[in-house]
Design a protein around this motif. Sequence first.
Motif, PDB file in Angstrom:
ATOM      1  N   LEU A  78      45.487  41.446  49.330  1.00 22.53           N
ATOM      2  CA  LEU A  78      46.030  41.060  48.018  1.00 22.53           C
ATOM      3  C   LEU A  78      44.903  40.499  47.182  1.00 22.53           C
ATOM      4  CD1 LEU A  78      48.435  40.431  46.061  1.00 22.53           C
ATOM      5  CD2 LEU A  78      48.596  38.203  47.200  1.00 22.53           C
ATOM      6  N   LEU A  79      44.830  40.924  45.926  1.00 21.21           N
ATOM      7  CA  LEU A  79      43.854  40.371  44.985  1.00 21.21           C
ATOM      8  C   LEU A  79      44.593  39.581  43.920  1.00 21.21           C
ATOM      9  CD1 LEU A  79      40.894  40.212  43.940  1.00 21.21           C
ATOM     10  CD2 LEU A  79      41.422  42.200  42.516  1.00 21.21           C
ATOM     11  N   VAL A  80      44.139  38.354  43.702  1.00 20.51           N
ATOM     12  CA  VAL A  80      44.707  37.476  42.675  1.00 20.51           C
ATOM     13  C   VAL A  80      43.724  37.400  41.517  1.00 20.51           C
ATOM     14  CG1 VAL A  80      45.544  35.153  42.154  1.00 20.51           C
ATOM     15  CG2 VAL A  80      45.940  36.142  44.431  1.00 20.51           C
ATOM     16  N   GLY A  81      44.169  37.770  40.320  1.00 19.93           N
ATOM     17  CA  GLY A  81      43.318  37.706  39.133  1.00 19.93           C
ATOM     18  C   GLY A  81      43.463  36.365  38.445  1.00 19.93           C
ATOM     19  N   ALA A  82      42.420  35.552  38.516  1.00 23.15           N
ATOM     20  CA  ALA A  82      42.390  34.253  37.836  1.00 23.15           C
ATOM     21  C   ALA A  82      41.105  34.167  37.026  1.00 23.15           C
ATOM     22  CB  ALA A  82      42.454  33.110  38.862  1.00 23.15           C
ATOM     23  N   ASP A  83      40.717  35.297  36.435  1.00 21.09           N
ATOM     24  CA  ASP A  83      39.394  35.414  35.835  1.00 21.09           C
ATOM     25  C   ASP A  83      39.403  35.377  34.321  1.00 21.09           C
ATOM     26  OD1 ASP A  83      40.756  37.858  36.076  1.00 21.09           O
ATOM     27  OD2 ASP A  83      38.928  39.040  36.079  1.00 21.09           O
ATOM     28  N   GLY A  84      40.388  34.708  33.747  1.00 18.90           N
ATOM     29  CA  GLY A  84      40.265  34.352  32.348  1.00 18.90           C
ATOM     30  C   GLY A  84      40.977  35.241  31.370  1.00 18.90           C
TER      31      GLY A  84
END
Length: 482
Positions: free
Chosen positions: A155-161
């Motif tokens: 799983l990839l979590v996108g918390a990159d703005g």
Amino acid sequence: MTLHVGICGAGIGGVLAAIAIARAGAQVTVLEAAAELGEIGAGIQMTPNAARLLKKYGVDKAIGENLVSFEELNMRRKDGTPVGYTPISRVENALGQPWWLVHRHHLHTGLVDVARASGCTILTASRVTSLDYQSSHDGKVTVSTEAGAQHTFDLLVGADGVNSVVRKAIFPSIAPAPPTGNCAYRAIVPYAEIRKHAELRPLVEKLTMEVWMGHDAYIISYPISAGKDFNMVLSHHRDPPVHQVQEIDMQELRDEYKDFDPRIKKIVDMIPSAQRWPLLYVGPLESWCSPKKNVVLIGVSPACILFSHILKTFSLTMPTQDAAHAMTNHMAQGAATSMEDGAFLATCLKHHIQSPTSLPLADALSVYEQGRMPKAALKQQVSFMNGAIWHLPDGPAQQARDRAMSPELKNEPLLRSPNLYGDPRTVLEVYGYDAEAHAEEEVAAFLKKPGMMDRKTGVEKVQADKVMNWFLDDEQKFRPKL
């Protein structure tokens, strides 16, 4: 089999998510574009809904005295006339949680220390350039970085703005935009400098939050850094709306607030330098997940674009990020909402890890979306509304606002108030929110677990938590009897 979760972005929301997901039983790797960790910026509010999470994961202990408590909120017209008042102890006692103020650097450092102690791997100089989330037959996600490395996750979590690479990959048509011409300056002035002026000492003799409200402009101030620094957010408008951070002539900033209370104007004149930050907005989105439910977005705080040019120079972590739901700053809920996202998601993943057949990963992410998306949209709206309340022009609406707040000046509690930082309904709905408890409710409802209603009384646990359990000790709390 261990669930391997990758998190793109080591900002406030990404690191809190890493802590919570690791504690839920997953292996966590965080990929951060910057060469070194360390946020820059100014102050941030850890309202009770966020403070709850700092306490849960021990981040408050890591930050220590740099988490500042304060006594009261004073609402003023721009000339300094008091119009509203909230004793912070009233909010804290009602919610059972503190309301803290902190410098972003101190908050981020505490989060990183706890993340590493929780077993999270944080890789710097790992700017994500692309991701393959569709071709794998086993549902895994492969991420490539600028340095040529590849990482594979369940799983990839996108918390990159707000300019999220992850969001662009799964929703390429979505772009952040300024919803209005609202912008902000941020500034810090040492309390020691302010106390040199006798006429300013009444503003700083105790630790308070102050709001000066004016037409299309306001100033909010509060203490940070163990009470040593006076933090200010200075709201204003520009037409046409601003899309990028702008360098300014400092005289322009000083002129913007020339008609404000002479005391705060004198402090504004002490600001050595500042930039104009646009307030950007994303969403509401139709989904926060990829079609295969192997990539998911969380938010961090509004307008991460604001310091991007500085951060490129110093190779530091972006101070505010929001991949899913950028919002204006008027309720201090950007970072808090992203922290809630991470905690809620971690609770859903915990149930998946404990029983993958009962709650497959795709279903866990569906529960996350269905629970969190309406809450984030609500906070975006409340933030817009508070900005409208604070920005009212002089006239009948402003006078009605001030009259409605005025009983607070006699310390009379109200059932409703335009002072949303003290309004009981808003406080309970926004600052009283428990993301992890909400996630447990949503998972139980999805799994159709029995025991949510007491057969004898008909009382549901969800309602008991809202009406009864908040004032009872653990051993006294209502629990359904089957």
